[in-house]
Design a protein around this motif. Sequence first.
Motif, PDB file in Angstrom:
ATOM      1  N   UNK A   1     -19.181  44.953  42.589  1.00  0.00           N
ATOM      2  CA  UNK A   1     -18.733  45.624  43.813  1.00  0.00           C
ATOM      3  C   UNK A   1     -17.249  45.339  44.007  1.00  0.00           C
ATOM      4  N   UNK A   2     -16.389  46.005  43.226  1.00  0.00           N
ATOM      5  CA  UNK A   2     -14.944  45.709  43.298  1.00  0.00           C
ATOM      6  C   UNK A   2     -14.332  45.949  44.674  1.00  0.00           C
ATOM      7  N   UNK A   3     -14.936  46.823  45.479  1.00  0.00           N
ATOM      8  CA  UNK A   3     -14.412  47.028  46.825  1.00  0.00           C
ATOM      9  C   UNK A   3     -14.529  45.757  47.661  1.00  0.00           C
ATOM     10  N   UNK A   4     -15.527  44.917  47.343  1.00  0.00           N
ATOM     11  CA  UNK A   4     -15.654  43.647  48.054  1.00  0.00           C
ATOM     12  C   UNK A   4     -14.495  42.717  47.714  1.00  0.00           C
ATOM     13  N   UNK A   5     -13.977  42.830  46.494  1.00  0.00           N
ATOM     14  CA  UNK A   5     -12.807  42.031  46.111  1.00  0.00           C
ATOM     15  C   UNK A   5     -11.598  42.472  46.921  1.00  0.00           C
ATOM     16  N   UNK A   6     -11.483  43.770  47.125  1.00  0.00           N
ATOM     17  CA  UNK A   6     -10.411  44.305  47.961  1.00  0.00           C
ATOM     18  C   UNK A   6     -10.602  43.868  49.411  1.00  0.00           C
ATOM     19  N   UNK A   7     -11.862  43.843  49.859  1.00  0.00           N
ATOM     20  CA  UNK A   7     -12.156  43.376  51.212  1.00  0.00           C
ATOM     21  C   UNK A   7     -11.804  41.896  51.361  1.00  0.00           C
ATOM     22  N   UNK A   8     -12.067  41.110  50.308  1.00  0.00           N
ATOM     23  CA  UNK A   8     -11.721  39.694  50.349  1.00  0.00           C
ATOM     24  C   UNK A   8     -10.223  39.514  50.529  1.00  0.00           C
ATOM     25  N   UNK A   9      -9.438  40.329  49.816  1.00  0.00           N
ATOM     26  CA  UNK A   9      -7.981  40.279  49.986  1.00  0.00           C
ATOM     27  C   UNK A   9      -7.605  40.628  51.425  1.00  0.00           C
ATOM     28  N   UNK A  10      -8.274  41.641  51.990  1.00  0.00           N
ATOM     29  CA  UNK A  10      -8.000  42.023  53.368  1.00  0.00           C
ATOM     30  C   UNK A  10      -8.389  40.954  54.361  1.00  0.00           C
ATOM     31  N   UNK A  11      -9.427  40.190  54.014  1.00  0.00           N
ATOM     32  CA  UNK A  11      -9.856  39.114  54.913  1.00  0.00           C
ATOM     33  C   UNK A  11      -8.830  37.987  54.957  1.00  0.00           C
ATOM     34  N   UNK A  12      -8.128  37.784  53.850  1.00  0.00           N
ATOM     35  CA  UNK A  12      -7.151  36.699  53.780  1.00  0.00           C
ATOM     36  C   UNK A  12      -5.788  37.105  54.341  1.00  0.00           C
ATOM     37  N   UNK A  13      -5.636  38.371  54.675  1.00  0.00           N
ATOM     38  CA  UNK A  13      -4.382  38.860  55.245  1.00  0.00           C
ATOM     39  C   UNK A  13      -4.449  38.802  56.778  1.00  0.00           C
ATOM     40  N   UNK A  14      -3.301  38.827  57.457  1.00  0.00           N
ATOM     41  CA  UNK A  14      -3.309  38.778  58.927  1.00  0.00           C
ATOM     42  C   UNK A  14      -4.042  39.971  59.536  1.00  0.00           C
ATOM     43  N   UNK A  15      -4.877  39.688  60.510  1.00  0.00           N
ATOM     44  CA  UNK A  15      -5.590  40.736  61.234  1.00  0.00           C
ATOM     45  C   UNK A  15      -4.786  41.150  62.467  1.00  0.00           C
ATOM     46  N   UNK A  16      -5.073  42.333  63.020  1.00  0.00           N
ATOM     47  CA  UNK A  16      -4.423  42.720  64.286  1.00  0.00           C
ATOM     48  C   UNK A  16      -4.710  41.699  65.371  1.00  0.00           C
ATOM     49  N   UNK A  17      -3.788  41.537  66.288  1.00  0.00           N
ATOM     50  CA  UNK A  17      -3.939  40.536  67.337  1.00  0.00           C
ATOM     51  C   UNK A  17      -5.089  40.850  68.286  1.00  0.00           C
ATOM     52  N   UNK A  18      -5.561  42.099  68.273  1.00  0.00           N
ATOM     53  CA  UNK A  18      -6.678  42.467  69.140  1.00  0.00           C
ATOM     54  C   UNK A  18      -8.005  41.883  68.667  1.00  0.00           C
ATOM     55  N   UNK A  19      -8.045  41.393  67.431  1.00  0.00           N
ATOM     56  CA  UNK A  19      -9.271  40.806  66.885  1.00  0.00           C
ATOM     57  C   UNK A  19      -9.241  39.297  67.115  1.00  0.00           C
ATOM     58  N   UNK A  20     -10.178  38.744  67.881  1.00  0.00           N
ATOM     59  CA  UNK A  20     -10.163  37.309  68.198  1.00  0.00           C
ATOM     60  C   UNK A  20     -10.223  36.447  66.938  1.00  0.00           C
ATOM     61  N   UNK A  21      -9.423  35.391  66.921  1.00  0.00           N
ATOM     62  CA  UNK A  21      -9.376  34.506  65.767  1.00  0.00           C
ATOM     63  C   UNK A  21     -10.718  33.805  65.556  1.00  0.00           C
ATOM     64  N   UNK A  22     -11.437  33.535  66.667  1.00  0.00           N
ATOM     65  CA  UNK A  22     -12.746  32.888  66.544  1.00  0.00           C
ATOM     66  C   UNK A  22     -13.713  33.771  65.760  1.00  0.00           C
TER      67      UNK A  22
END
Length: 199
Positions: free
Chosen positions: A90-111
């Motif tokens: 599932x290579x898209x999950x690898x891309x998702x993993x990269x996205x998870x390690x990148x900064x998220x929008x501030x509207x998404x709670x860090x918790x």
Amino acid sequence: MVRYQNAALGVLIAGLLWQLIRQGQWQNLAVGVIAHIAATIVTFLPQMLAWRAIYGELLPNPGVVYPYDYPNMHWLSPHFSYALWLFAYSPLLLMALWGFLRPFPKTLPIAFVVSVGLAILGQLYINSTLPSFSGYGVRRMTDFFPYFGIALANALRILDEQKGQKLSLSLVGVGVVTNWLLIGSYYLHQLLSDSKFHF
């Protein structure tokens, strides 16, 4: 079906509780706890009734439900190759993993981000302790796909901003086609060798 790895979903609740307590939202906390308990009962009740019909108990011993897996779990020597196969198929999950390690929008709670990350790691660990990883990949991680989707959306957002939409669409297309080809090849091999599918 409720599996061992579903226990990792409890980490999501812990992250949400921590956020509400930290912000002093006691009313939301009380309403959320009551709603979660009610939703858990409604959602889990069909599984418990099925267990009652099959095994005679609402909460049977896991060793009875999974007689092969449960006694042979490799808790101290997990097969981390499961995670490698998961991302390979599932290579898209690898891309998702990269996205998870990148900064998220501030509207998404860090918790929320932290609790999702810990829950995914927990589920990967539990899956890796199983004595066999046949049927690896999508089937054992389906309950976490919405969270992978959030991380994938974050990856696409960053790629759109930095490289343009064409690159992100191309990567998604390549990932989807690759996944279809790999899964199709896997099941075609089963069909040709055993004349049956095993999901």
